[in-house]
Structures are given as C-alpha cells and as structure tokens.
Enzyme design. Structure first.
Site, PDB file in Angstrom:
ATOM      1  N   THR A 101       0.838  -1.204   0.000  1.00 45.32           N
ATOM      2  CA  THR A 101       0.000   0.000   0.000  1.00 45.32           C
ATOM      3  C   THR A 101       0.873   1.255   0.000  1.00 45.32           C
ATOM      4  O   THR A 101       0.611   2.209  -0.731  1.00 45.32           O
ATOM      5  CB  THR A 101      -0.928  -0.024   1.238  1.00 45.32           C
ATOM      6  OG1 THR A 101      -1.712  -1.220   1.187  1.00 45.32           O
ATOM      7  CG2 THR A 101      -1.834   1.191   1.272  1.00 45.32           C
ATOM      8  N   ASN A 130      -5.437  -9.662  -7.820  1.00 40.92           N
ATOM      9  CA  ASN A 130      -5.380 -10.511  -6.617  1.00 40.92           C
ATOM     10  C   ASN A 130      -6.606 -11.396  -6.472  1.00 40.92           C
ATOM     11  O   ASN A 130      -6.535 -12.446  -5.848  1.00 40.92           O
ATOM     12  CB  ASN A 130      -5.207  -9.649  -5.365  1.00 40.92           C
ATOM     13  CG  ASN A 130      -6.143  -8.474  -5.314  1.00 40.92           C
ATOM     14  OD1 ASN A 130      -6.158  -7.636  -6.217  1.00 40.92           O
ATOM     15  ND2 ASN A 130      -6.957  -8.399  -4.283  1.00 40.92           N
ATOM     16  N   SER A 141       5.098  -6.343  -2.166  1.00 38.88           N
ATOM     17  CA  SER A 141       4.834  -6.502  -0.732  1.00 38.88           C
ATOM     18  C   SER A 141       5.429  -7.829  -0.271  1.00 38.88           C
ATOM     19  O   SER A 141       5.103  -8.884  -0.838  1.00 38.88           O
ATOM     20  CB  SER A 141       3.316  -6.504  -0.508  1.00 38.88           C
ATOM     21  OG  SER A 141       3.035  -6.826   0.825  1.00 38.88           O
ATOM     22  N   HIS A 193       5.036  -9.868   2.232  1.00 36.85           N
ATOM     23  CA  HIS A 193       4.286 -10.993   2.819  1.00 36.85           C
ATOM     24  C   HIS A 193       3.555 -11.833   1.771  1.00 36.85           C
ATOM     25  O   HIS A 193       3.009 -12.888   2.082  1.00 36.85           O
ATOM     26  CB  HIS A 193       3.329 -10.519   3.924  1.00 36.85           C
ATOM     27  CG  HIS A 193       2.111  -9.780   3.472  1.00 36.85           C
ATOM     28  ND1 HIS A 193       0.875 -10.379   3.415  1.00 36.85           N
ATOM     29  CD2 HIS A 193       1.925  -8.497   3.097  1.00 36.85           C
ATOM     30  CE1 HIS A 193      -0.022  -9.485   3.030  1.00 36.85           C
ATOM     31  NE2 HIS A 193       0.586  -8.335   2.829  1.00 36.85           N
ATOM     32  N   CYS A 236      -8.438  -7.488   2.344  1.00 36.18           N
ATOM     33  CA  CYS A 236      -8.602  -6.102   2.815  1.00 36.18           C
ATOM     34  C   CYS A 236     -10.041  -5.650   2.771  1.00 36.18           C
ATOM     35  O   CYS A 236     -10.373  -4.589   3.282  1.00 36.18           O
ATOM     36  CB  CYS A 236      -7.744  -5.156   1.982  1.00 36.18           C
ATOM     37  SG  CYS A 236      -6.015  -5.576   2.074  1.00 36.18           S
TER      38      CYS A 236
HETATM   39  C1  LIG Z   1      -2.697  -6.653  -5.748  1.00 33.89           C
HETATM   40  C2  LIG Z   1      -2.420  -6.104  -4.385  1.00 33.89           C
HETATM   41  N1  LIG Z   1      -1.991  -4.850  -4.259  1.00 33.89           N
HETATM   42  C3  LIG Z   1      -1.712  -4.301  -3.076  1.00 33.89           C
HETATM   43  C4  LIG Z   1      -1.861  -5.008  -1.909  1.00 33.89           C
HETATM   44  C5  LIG Z   1      -1.541  -4.347  -0.605  1.00 33.89           C
HETATM   45  O1  LIG Z   1      -0.377  -4.884  -0.047  1.00 33.89           O
HETATM   46  P1  LIG Z   1      -0.075  -4.663   1.517  1.00 33.89           P
HETATM   47  O2  LIG Z   1      -1.069  -5.484   2.269  1.00 33.89           O
HETATM   48  O3  LIG Z   1       1.324  -5.100   1.715  1.00 33.89           O
HETATM   49  O4  LIG Z   1      -0.252  -3.204   1.782  1.00 33.89           O
HETATM   50  C6  LIG Z   1      -2.327  -6.327  -1.980  1.00 33.89           C
HETATM   51  C7  LIG Z   1      -2.554  -7.111  -0.743  1.00 33.89           C
HETATM   52  O5  LIG Z   1      -3.478  -7.888  -0.667  1.00 33.89           O
HETATM   53  C8  LIG Z   1      -2.613  -6.889  -3.253  1.00 33.89           C
HETATM   54  O6  LIG Z   1      -3.043  -8.142  -3.373  1.00 33.89           O
END
Ligand SMILES: Cc1ncc(COP(=O)(O)O)c(C=O)c1O
Length: 415
Positions: A73, A151, A199, A201, A325
């Site tokens: 993010t 995602n 990211s 994780h 999220c």
């Molecule tokens: C495609 C995509 N973008 C951005 C993010 C955000 O990543 P973070 O949780 O490390 O902020 C995610 C997390 O699920 C994601 O799948």
C-alpha cells in the site's frame, strides 16, 4: 492444533524458514542502526545493501532503484503521490476499476481533493481494452497506475504493452506487481514502467515490509519526509530484520518460479477442472490463459460464498471471497462487478489461491469437502434447483446452512 489446509496464498504467505533464519541475527545480536557512523552500525548497513541487491535481482533492476517501504500500500500511494507532486500542473490519474483498494481508495481520496481519475472498465474476462487506455491519456495525465496481476481473479494485464503506450505518450507508469513474485518473471527492462510496487508478505517474508522500484532518473518526491534514509526517498530508520528477510525471500521467489508454473499450475488446474466438471452451476471468473498459475476464482450458483467459506473453515480449509482487505464488507467484490457479474453471482464466488507449500493430498481433501458443502447449502437454498452429482439432498436436509448475514456474524465471532 488440527491441520490447516491453506488455499489463500494471495492473501498472505508463511514466512519461509530460510527467511526467518536470515532475519534472526538482526533481531538479537546485530541490532545497530545502519545510519550510525561506527562499525557496529556500518556492518548492518552493508547487510541492508546486500538485501537491496538481492531484491533488485528479483526485478533485474539496479540496487539504487530500490526503495524499501512498509507494505504494498505504501509503495502504491508513494508512486502516485510522487507523480502528482513532481508534475503539479498535471492533475489526472488513469487506473482501472479492478485495482486493489490500495490504489482504488487512494484515487478516490484524490478525487475528493480535486484531482481527476479515470477508472478504466474491464471486459467480462477481466481483460483491459488497451485502445481505451491509450485514449484516456490526456495532456494533464500525471500517471497511469495499472496492476500487473489481479489478486482476486489472477487475470494478468499486459504491462509491457501498457508501459510502451505510456512511454510513447511520455506519461509515467506504475504497476502494482504485488501478486507477481515467484509466479511471473519480472524484468523491469522489458516493462517500461517508472514505478513498481511489491509486498514482502505475498512471497514468504513477514508482513510489514515492501519495496518500490523507482526507475533511474525518475523524479521522486518522498511520501515520508524525515531523515536521509533510502537516498532521501523515504525518511525513517530502516526496518533492518525485515529488509534482510525480504532480500532472502526475493532469492527464494526466483527459485520458486519454475515450480509455481509447473507443479502449482497443475494442482490449480486439477482443482478448477474437477470443480467445474463435478459441481453443477459453477463457472470460472476471469480469463483462463492470461492468469497467474496459482489462482482460481469460481462462481457457485445459488449459494453465498460467505456460507461456503464458513463451512470450509469448519473443516480446516482457508479460502476467501475477494481481497482480505475488504473482508467484512457487505458489498459484492468490485472486481467481479466490474467484469459484469450480477451482484448475486459475485456474492457466490470463492477465490482459491495456491502456494508452494500446497500438496496433491491437500487438493484431494478440498475436492472431497467442497462438493458436500455446496450440496448442503443448496439443499437449504429455496432458490437452488441444483444438486451435486453423487450427493443426496435428503441426507443433508437436516443440517441447514447459514444465511450470508449469519455466516458473517459467525465468522466475526470466530475471529
Ligand atoms: C494486488 C495487491 N496490491 C496491493 C496489496 C496491498 O499490499 P499490503 O497489504 O502489503 O499493503 C495487496 C494485498 O493484498 C494486493 O493483493
């Protein structure tokens, strides 16, 4: 603890033991501040630079192009913010209707502050009309921000072509590549993007670390203003143990690429093909081919995904509907709705995302449990004319499934 059958790798991944081992000394003995002038700090700074080189290798980038962040993010927000701040006369952003909330919500936030944002629609298979993308670029467009792989559906956008369009129009391009490490080969020289976010994780390093690739000679305005860390591009003392972990995870992601595209792809295909063949009223959401090798998003007619997920959870299986999220939101997935699915079909859709740890036996277990659960739920759904082959309505009629609202409540209580 009973076994967990984890099919939610797009939400997060286990910290690899190699990553944990690499991090440990930096939590115990080597805790110096990399900005300190003495040797105890300098040695840590050297290790941070080694991790940066490993992260850069994952992208085929120059280590100086890597800025460590706290998460995906932050990278996404920072890239868009930087493009707007370094081009103050340009107040327009192009993105798509299927981005992660890290992009969607940031763009909505910008709209409230007087910026213009174009959210490009997608086709029914989740693909993007590049002609439309090109047409949407205006003289005042500061940046085009398009995710590489979705995602929720795994659908891949042709970032090389999008990068080329942006270059030809002299507009900055950012890609949210959070879902790609270990699944797609990343080479920033072919992508033509100015920014790319990852990211940790999502590829076996801990939560709370990410990176932003900033192509050389791209003007950059920091989002976090403070010390001189990260070549003045992000203030704040470096999260050393996590940076070391991300560096090791980047090496593993490159090693996993083949296996993700052979063994894991085959597992995903077996799972998907069997579900589509044996459970009536099911269909795949998203293109079959231009897709991540690990992701399958399936619509189950006449059933609520929330109810399926709750019953899967009861037998130890983790999967999801939409992004982690947005869990808890009553709205259907904005990605599936943008693809033209009816709200009901979107609410009946489940994402299975596999990872390097999944086995044949785990897929067998899922394929055994899922038809029973869907049949059970359809038995109690008055709208459902569907049954699962080889299962009896009568046998399950005494065990009614929860409604969507009951399922949400139960999930919240169980959390
Ligand atoms: C495609 C995509 N973008 C951005 C993010 C955000 O990543 P973070 O949780 O490390 O902020 C995610 C997390 O699920 C994601 O799948």
């Amino acid at each position: 603890m009973s076994k967990t059958y984890y099919f939610d790798a797009n939400a997060t991944t286990r910290v690899a033991s190699e990553v944990f081992e690499a991090m440990l000394p930096f939590l115990t003995e080597r805790w110096g501040n990399p900005s300190s002038a003495y040797t105890f700090g300098n040695q840590v700074a050297k290790q941070v630079e080694e991790a940066r080189a490993k992260a850069a290798a994952l992208l085929n980038a120059d280590p100086r192009e890597i800025v460590f962040t706290s998460c995906g993010t932050e990278g996404i927000n920072s890239a868009i913010h930087s493009a707007l701040m370094t081009n103050p006369d340009k107040r327009h952003v192009v993105t798509t209707a299927v981005e992660h909330s890290a992009t969607m919500k940031f763009c909505e936030h910008l709209q409230k502050r007087g910026y213009a944002v174009t959210f490009l629609p997608v086709e029914s298979d989740g693909s993007l009309d590049l002609h439309l993308l090109e047409k949407s670029i205006r003289p005042d467009t500061a940046i085009v921000s398009v995710m590489w792989a979705n995602n929720e559906t795994g659908v891949i956008f042709p970032i090389e072509e999008i990068g080329a369009i942006c270059s030809s129009r002299e507009v900055l391009c950012h890609t949210d590549a959070v879902q790609t490490p270990g699944k797609l080969k990343i080479d920033v020289h072919n992508l033509g993007v100015g920014f790319l976010s990852l990211s940790g994780h999502k590829f076996h390093s801990p939560k709370g670390i990410g990176l932003l690739y900033v192509r050389r000679r791209t003007r950059f305005e920091p989002y976090l203003i403070g010390g001189h860390q990260e070549r003045d591009r992000r203030g704040g003392t470096e999260n050393v143990p996590y940076i070391i972990g991300l560096g090791r995870a980047a090496e593993l992601a490159m090693e996993h690429l083949d296996e993700e595209n052979t063994r894991i792809r085959a597992l995903r295909d077996r799972l998907e093909d069997t579900v589509l063949k044996t459970i009536p009223g099911t269909s795949r959401n998203g293109a079959k081919e231009a897709r991540l090798p690990n992701t399958s998003n399936i619509a189950f007619d006449s059933v609520e995904a929330e109810a399926i997920l709750m019953l899967l959870d009861q037998v130890g299986i983790c999967a999801s509907s939409g992004s982690a999220c947005t869990t808890g939101s009553l709205d259907p997935s904005h990605v599936l709705v943008a693809m033209g699915l009816s709200p009901d079909r979107a609410r009946g859709s489940v994402r299975f995302s596999l990872g390097i740890d999944n086995t044949d036996e785990e897929v067998d277990y899922l394929l055994k449990q899922l038809p029973l659960i869907v049949a059970k739920l359809r038995t109690v759904s008055p709208a459902s004319p569907l049954e699962v082959k080889g299962t009896s309505r009568r046998a399950t009629a005494s065990t009614p499934g929860p409604t969507r609202h009951e399922a949400r409540k139960l999930r919240r209580e169980a959390a």
